[in-house]
Design an enzyme around this catalytic site. Structure first.
Site, PDB file in Angstrom:
ATOM      1  N   GLY A  12       1.967  10.763   6.372  1.00 38.69           N
ATOM      2  CA  GLY A  12       2.515  10.676   5.024  1.00 38.69           C
ATOM      3  C   GLY A  12       4.025  10.583   4.935  1.00 38.69           C
ATOM      4  N   ASN A  14       5.761   7.889   4.460  1.00 39.50           N
ATOM      5  CA  ASN A  14       6.046   7.022   3.302  1.00 39.50           C
ATOM      6  C   ASN A  14       5.780   7.767   1.997  1.00 39.50           C
ATOM      7  OD1 ASN A  14       6.796   4.093   3.920  1.00 39.50           O
ATOM      8  ND2 ASN A  14       5.173   4.479   5.414  1.00 39.50           N
ATOM      9  N   LEU A  87     -11.261   0.228   2.580  1.00 40.38           N
ATOM     10  CA  LEU A  87     -11.161  -0.854   1.600  1.00 40.38           C
ATOM     11  C   LEU A  87     -11.320  -0.294   0.201  1.00 40.38           C
ATOM     12  CD1 LEU A  87     -13.385  -3.806   2.868  1.00 40.38           C
ATOM     13  CD2 LEU A  87     -10.902  -3.764   2.608  1.00 40.38           C
ATOM     14  N   HIS A 104       1.972  -2.834   4.585  1.00 40.07           N
ATOM     15  CA  HIS A 104       1.401  -3.214   5.884  1.00 40.07           C
ATOM     16  C   HIS A 104       2.547  -3.368   6.882  1.00 40.07           C
ATOM     17  CE1 HIS A 104      -1.604  -4.830   8.591  1.00 40.07           C
ATOM     18  NE2 HIS A 104      -0.693  -5.708   8.968  1.00 40.07           N
ATOM     19  N   GLU A 174      10.073   0.372   6.030  1.00 45.57           N
ATOM     20  CA  GLU A 174       9.139   0.852   5.011  1.00 45.57           C
ATOM     21  C   GLU A 174       9.801   1.949   4.174  1.00 45.57           C
ATOM     22  OE1 GLU A 174       5.320   1.905   6.588  1.00 45.57           O
ATOM     23  OE2 GLU A 174       5.204   0.125   7.820  1.00 45.57           O
TER      24      GLU A 174
HETATM   25  C1  GRF Z   1       2.723   2.802   7.855  1.00 48.61           C
HETATM   26  O1  GRF Z   1       3.147   2.142   8.993  1.00 48.61           O
HETATM   27  C2  GRF Z   1       2.099   1.821   6.906  1.00 48.61           C
HETATM   28  O2  GRF Z   1       2.595   0.532   7.037  1.00 48.61           O
HETATM   29  C3  GRF Z   1       0.665   1.821   7.294  1.00 48.61           C
HETATM   30  O3  GRF Z   1       0.398   3.138   7.690  1.00 48.61           O
HETATM   31  C4  GRF Z   1       1.584   3.778   8.134  1.00 48.61           C
HETATM   32  C5  GRF Z   1       1.705   5.066   7.385  1.00 48.61           C
HETATM   33  O4  GRF Z   1       2.663   5.898   7.939  1.00 48.61           O
HETATM   34  N1  GRF Z   1      -0.154   1.288   6.235  1.00 48.61           N
HETATM   35  P1  GRF Z   1       3.009   7.269   7.231  1.00 48.61           P
HETATM   36  O5  GRF Z   1       1.716   8.084   7.171  1.00 48.61           O
HETATM   37  O6  GRF Z   1       3.529   6.966   5.880  1.00 48.61           O
HETATM   38  O7  GRF Z   1       4.026   7.937   8.101  1.00 48.61           O
END
Ligand code: GRF
Length: 189
Positions: A12, A14, A87, A104, A174
């Site tokens: 988590g 992000n 999905l 992604h 990201e």
């Molecule tokens: C990220 O690399 C995102 O692109 C992918 O899953 C990962 C999540 O990382 N969909 P985090 O859990 O936010 O550290």
């Protein structure tokens, strides 16, 4: 003020950035964090921020529409996937048309699709000796990684970069962009 639900399965990082971005922001706030994994690090991060959490199971998610009621309870307007691997069922995509986004860790349409997640993506990019990679923020439909692209950012790769090095560069992008892109989308609607 819009209400965001984040769906995440992993650590988590992000989600954390997004939660913090909207802490002092009138456009929106993160009102719910949903995971399919009880031990997901993201749940701890949400708890620290006093954000309600919900654990879902596969059967209920795909065979009922119960989650819609729960999303309603929290007045959720916008759904953000941040490391969520299931999905989206059709009823979710229809109920939240153009209001579900995903991130992604590659430059779609390349290196996407079923099985292309996490280190699998970075290993494939490495094996192909790509000179750049990046991240893609896109709308979500019922197929893996196929919804319309909203935003991409690139990073250059060195021939000495390992898959782990690529992962770090991409994750940094990201963290840099996801929350702001979400804010822009919310302000547009
Ligand atoms: C990220 O690399 C995102 O692109 C992918 O899953 C990962 C999540 O990382 N969909 P985090 O859990 O936010 O550290």
């Amino acid at each position: 003020m819009k209400h965001i639900a984040i769906f995440a399965t992993g650590g988590g990082s992000n989600a954390q950035r997004i939660i913090e971005h909207f802490e002092n922001n009138d456009a929106a706030k993160v009102s719910l964090v949903i995971s399919n994994k009880k031990t997901a690090g993201v749940l701890e991060r949400a708890a620290v921020k006093n954000i309600p959490t919900l654990i879902i199971n596969r059967e209920e998610f795909y065979q009922t529409e119960n989650i819609l009621q729960k999303l309603d309870t929290f007045q959720i307007d916008f759904i953000v996937l941040a490391g969520f691997l299931w999905l989206m069922p059709t009823y979710m995509v229809k109920s939240y048309a153009n209001k579900v986004v995903n991130i992604h860790p590659a430059l779609l349409p390349r290196y996407g699709g079923k099985g292309m997640y996490g280190m699998n993506v970075h290993r494939a990019v490495h094996a192909a000796q790509e000179t750049e990679s990046g991240m893609t923020i896109h709308y979500v439909n019922e197929h893996y990684d196929e919804g319309g692209i909203i935003f991409q950012a690139k990073c250059s790769l060195q021939s000495t970069d390992s898959p782990d090095d690529i992962a770090k560069k991409v994750l940094q992008l990201e963290h840099q962009h996801y929350a702001q892109v979400i804010e822009d989308l919310i302000l547009e609607t």
